[in-house]
Scaffold this motif. Structure first.
Motif, PDB file in Angstrom:
ATOM      1  N   THR A   8       9.910  -7.613   3.067  1.00  0.00           N
ATOM      2  CA  THR A   8       8.525  -7.143   2.980  1.00  0.00           C
ATOM      3  C   THR A   8       8.437  -6.210   1.774  1.00  0.00           C
ATOM      4  O   THR A   8       9.419  -5.550   1.419  1.00  0.00           O
ATOM      5  CB  THR A   8       8.114  -6.366   4.243  1.00  0.00           C
ATOM      6  N   LEU A   9       7.270  -6.133   1.176  1.00  0.00           N
ATOM      7  CA  LEU A   9       7.076  -5.209   0.067  1.00  0.00           C
ATOM      8  C   LEU A   9       7.158  -3.769   0.589  1.00  0.00           C
ATOM      9  O   LEU A   9       7.587  -2.850  -0.102  1.00  0.00           O
ATOM     10  CB  LEU A   9       5.716  -5.491  -0.593  1.00  0.00           C
ATOM     11  N   GLY A  10       6.772  -3.618   1.858  1.00  0.00           N
ATOM     12  CA  GLY A  10       6.828  -2.304   2.499  1.00  0.00           C
ATOM     13  C   GLY A  10       8.251  -1.743   2.573  1.00  0.00           C
ATOM     14  O   GLY A  10       8.437  -0.531   2.654  1.00  0.00           O
ATOM     15  N   ALA A  11       9.259  -2.627   2.546  1.00  0.00           N
ATOM     16  CA  ALA A  11      10.638  -2.143   2.601  1.00  0.00           C
ATOM     17  C   ALA A  11      10.978  -1.371   1.321  1.00  0.00           C
ATOM     18  O   ALA A  11      11.803  -0.455   1.332  1.00  0.00           O
ATOM     19  CB  ALA A  11      11.603  -3.313   2.787  1.00  0.00           C
ATOM     20  N   GLU A  12      10.327  -1.751   0.206  1.00  0.00           N
ATOM     21  CA  GLU A  12      10.545  -1.058  -1.068  1.00  0.00           C
ATOM     22  C   GLU A  12       9.496   0.019  -1.311  1.00  0.00           C
ATOM     23  O   GLU A  12       9.784   1.062  -1.900  1.00  0.00           O
ATOM     24  CB  GLU A  12      10.498  -2.050  -2.245  1.00  0.00           C
ATOM     25  N   LEU A  13       8.262  -0.303  -0.913  1.00  0.00           N
ATOM     26  CA  LEU A  13       7.139   0.615  -1.152  1.00  0.00           C
ATOM     27  C   LEU A  13       6.538   0.944   0.218  1.00  0.00           C
ATOM     28  O   LEU A  13       5.656   0.223   0.700  1.00  0.00           O
ATOM     29  CB  LEU A  13       6.100  -0.060  -2.064  1.00  0.00           C
ATOM     30  N   PRO A  14       7.019   1.993   0.880  1.00  0.00           N
ATOM     31  CA  PRO A  14       6.636   2.264   2.270  1.00  0.00           C
ATOM     32  C   PRO A  14       5.118   2.279   2.492  1.00  0.00           C
ATOM     33  O   PRO A  14       4.372   2.837   1.697  1.00  0.00           O
ATOM     34  CB  PRO A  14       7.243   3.639   2.545  1.00  0.00           C
ATOM     35  N   GLY A  15       4.700   1.599   3.555  1.00  0.00           N
ATOM     36  CA  GLY A  15       3.285   1.556   3.926  1.00  0.00           C
ATOM     37  C   GLY A  15       2.534   0.398   3.312  1.00  0.00           C
ATOM     38  O   GLY A  15       1.389   0.133   3.678  1.00  0.00           O
TER      39      GLY A  15
END
Ligand code: ASP
Length: 321
Positions: free
Chosen positions: A233-240
């Protein structure tokens, strides 16, 4: 005189009732506010087929691209409310009011939501020549080369624009954005290496990713996707970080209530069509919850999304004139 007037009113009412009962007795135009061949178009064409079968009519997609979906949406907002011009649009309906200083239609007043259809995750993809090995490397590469990077989108107000906006804000890095009339043509430019990056719905990217035609780095959903277990998920790199592209069918205001009811029932049945369900699953699209597959549910969803995105867009200080 008085009697005649009553008769005339009764006759007109009977004619109107008969006309809407016969609905649709000529082709219905389903406006997609983006270019043909893109993700919104793909879903609209599948849906139009099953809706036509349910309502025993012909539902024909008309592509009216430009200005992030606002030109096509505005055209339907000003169309006659007779059930023969509809709009199939996505999350952009909720972000445009915050992104545009001047919008020539009011999403919550000029259009009647018929029902919500699918929610589609996006993928962050790059041209085939992109060297970065994974999402972390890609983000580092973008930050180090921000003056060289081109990020394609479908114009201000589109889902790809929103995703790019969130991406740039999360990376605290601005890159050059290149607008197209839809992400169908943007995909062609990406495949040809004329642009570097794009966020787009899985309904446009699944075939290209599975066929190894583009580099895929991450998904924008909260969790990983069954169709792409290898993608983080992109959230894994850029939280939220999380965006889902929901789609709703609309009719112009003043569309008679019985036509809206007929469309609503037809849409609910169309969404259950096994062929439609299978196709959407293959393309990574999730059918919207039953309680949103009707006019009241879709209306509440739209209002909630307008309220959700307004402060985020205001904080990003991005406007279109
Ligand atoms: N995916 C596009 C968007 O960014 C629209 C499209 O071409 O369907 O909104």
């Amino acid at each position: 005189m008085r009697v005649l007037t009553r008769v005339t009113i009764a006759t007109l009412a009977a004619i109107a009732a008969a006309a809407s009962f016969a609905y649709p007795d000529k082709p219905v135009s389903v406006v997609v506010p983006f270019a043909a061949g893109g993700p919104t178009d793909v879903v609209a064409r599948s849906l139009s087929q099953v809706l036509g079968a349910q309502l025993k009519g012909s539902f024909v997609v008309e592509n009216v691209g430009g200005a992030g979906g606002t030109i096509g949406a505005g055209k339907v907002a000003r169309a006659a409310g007779d059930g023969y011009t509809l709009l199939f649009h996505h999350i952009g309906m909720s972000t445009a009011p915050s992104l545009y200083r001047k919008l020539d239609f009011k999403p919550t007043e000029d259009l009647i939501p018929i029902g919500a259809v699918v929610d589609v995750p996006m993928t962050l993809i790059a041209k085939p020549q992109m060297g970065a090995a994974n999402a972390k490397d890609l983000i580092a590469y973008i930050k180090a080369n921000k003056d060289k990077i081109n990020l394609a989108n479908a114009g201000i107000g589109s889902a790809s624009h929103l995703c790019g906006l969130l991406l740039q804000s999360a990376m605290k890095t601005e890159v050059t954005t290149v607008p197209f009339q839809g992400t169908g043509p943007a995909m062609t430019a990406l495949l040809g290496g004329q642009v570097d990056l794009m966020c787009d719905q899985t309904t446009n990217t699944t075939g290209q990713i599975k066929g190894g035609k583009v580099k895929a780095y991450a998904v924008t959903s909260k969790g990983k996707l069954a169709n792409f277990p290898e993608l983080p998920t992109l959230g894994a790199e850029l939280p939220g970080f999380e965006v889902g592209v929901w789609h709703v069918l609309y009719a112009p205001k003043n569309t008679p209530a019985d036509v809206v009811k007929k469309l609503e029932a037809g849409l609910q049945a169309a969404i259950k069509d096994p062929g439609f369900v299978t196709k959407m699953k293959e393309l990574g699209a999730e059918i919207m919850p039953v309680e949103k597959q009707n006019s009241a549910g879709a209306k509440a969803h739209l209002a909630g999304e307008i309220a959700k995105w307004a402060p985020i867009i205001q904080a990003a200080k991005i406007y279109a004139d």
